[in-house]
Design a protein around this motif. Structure first.
Motif, PDB file in Angstrom:
ATOM      1  N   PHE A   8       3.478  47.050  43.943  1.00 19.66           N
ATOM      2  CA  PHE A   8       4.564  47.188  44.902  1.00 19.66           C
ATOM      3  C   PHE A   8       3.992  46.841  46.265  1.00 19.66           C
ATOM      4  N   ARG A   9       4.638  45.916  46.959  1.00 19.68           N
ATOM      5  CA  ARG A   9       4.130  45.437  48.247  1.00 19.68           C
ATOM      6  C   ARG A   9       5.125  45.688  49.362  1.00 19.68           C
ATOM      7  N   VAL A  10       4.570  45.813  50.562  1.00 18.27           N
ATOM      8  CA  VAL A  10       5.371  45.820  51.770  1.00 18.27           C
ATOM      9  C   VAL A  10       4.752  44.729  52.647  1.00 18.27           C
ATOM     10  N   GLY A  11       5.504  43.677  52.868  1.00 19.77           N
ATOM     11  CA  GLY A  11       4.920  42.510  53.510  1.00 19.77           C
ATOM     12  C   GLY A  11       3.860  41.947  52.573  1.00 19.77           C
ATOM     13  N   ARG A  12       2.672  41.689  53.100  1.00 18.08           N
ATOM     14  CA  ARG A  12       1.565  41.193  52.277  1.00 18.08           C
ATOM     15  C   ARG A  12       0.645  42.306  51.798  1.00 18.08           C
ATOM     16  N   ARG A  13       0.901  43.517  52.229  1.00 13.25           N
ATOM     17  CA  ARG A  13       0.024  44.634  51.895  1.00 13.25           C
ATOM     18  C   ARG A  13       0.493  45.339  50.631  1.00 13.25           C
ATOM     19  N   ALA A  81       3.500  49.323  56.440  1.00 14.01           N
ATOM     20  CA  ALA A  81       4.522  48.320  56.773  1.00 14.01           C
ATOM     21  C   ALA A  81       4.240  47.717  58.146  1.00 14.01           C
ATOM     22  N   PRO A  82       4.503  46.427  58.296  1.00 13.79           N
ATOM     23  CA  PRO A  82       4.357  45.799  59.614  1.00 13.79           C
ATOM     24  C   PRO A  82       5.272  46.490  60.628  1.00 13.79           C
ATOM     25  N   LYS A  83       4.822  46.571  61.857  1.00 15.97           N
ATOM     26  CA  LYS A  83       5.570  47.278  62.905  1.00 15.97           C
ATOM     27  C   LYS A  83       6.978  46.714  63.073  1.00 15.97           C
ATOM     28  N   ARG A  84       7.139  45.403  62.993  1.00 18.73           N
ATOM     29  CA  ARG A  84       8.472  44.810  63.154  1.00 18.73           C
ATOM     30  C   ARG A  84       9.411  45.268  62.045  1.00 18.73           C
ATOM     31  N   MET A  85       8.886  45.453  60.842  1.00 17.96           N
ATOM     32  CA  MET A  85       9.700  45.932  59.729  1.00 17.96           C
ATOM     33  C   MET A  85      10.065  47.400  59.948  1.00 17.96           C
ATOM     34  N   GLN A  86       9.137  48.188  60.458  1.00 20.20           N
ATOM     35  CA  GLN A  86       9.417  49.593  60.730  1.00 20.20           C
ATOM     36  C   GLN A  86      10.494  49.743  61.797  1.00 20.20           C
ATOM     37  N   ARG A  87      10.424  48.904  62.824  1.00 19.65           N
ATOM     38  CA  ARG A  87      11.439  48.970  63.883  1.00 19.65           C
ATOM     39  C   ARG A  87      12.822  48.621  63.342  1.00 19.65           C
TER      40      ARG A  87
END
Length: 106
Positions: A8-13, A81-87
């Protein structure tokens, strides 16, 4: 430790992945939180070897409560999660789900 099953990924992580044993989920977590969970519920949680310097929590899926798993995965998402996704996910959409009373139906 490289994933051998579903990832399971969030972005590339990587957010979480199935362990080699096929019955446990590995989740990156802060070391102190992982140790606390392992001590409190050793049948459900244990620490696994580190992946890229990050401690991993092994979650034994047969024993974990849904609410505990949800909280762990939500925290892992916030940490990774990348900051832009969190926002983009903040605000009303990220608030707790409404709870149904026993008499209410969907």
């Amino acid at each position: 430790m490289s994933p051998t099953g579903p990832v399971f990924r969030v972005g590339r992580r990587r957010l979480a992945w199935l362990d080699e044993d096929g019955v446990s989920l590995l989740v990156p977590i802060e070391a102190d939180e992982g140790e606390m969970l392992s001590e409190a519920e050793p049948r459900t949680f244990s620490m696994a070897s580190r992946a890229g310097g990050c401690p991993l929590l092994r979650v034994h899926l047969a024993f974990v409560a849904e609410a505990s798993l949800r909280r762990i995965l939500e925290q892992a998402w916030r940490d990774r999660a990348p900051k832009r996704m969190q926002r983009s996910r903040s605000g009303p959409a990220m608030e707790a789900e409404p709870q149904l009373n026993e008499t209410e139906e969907l």
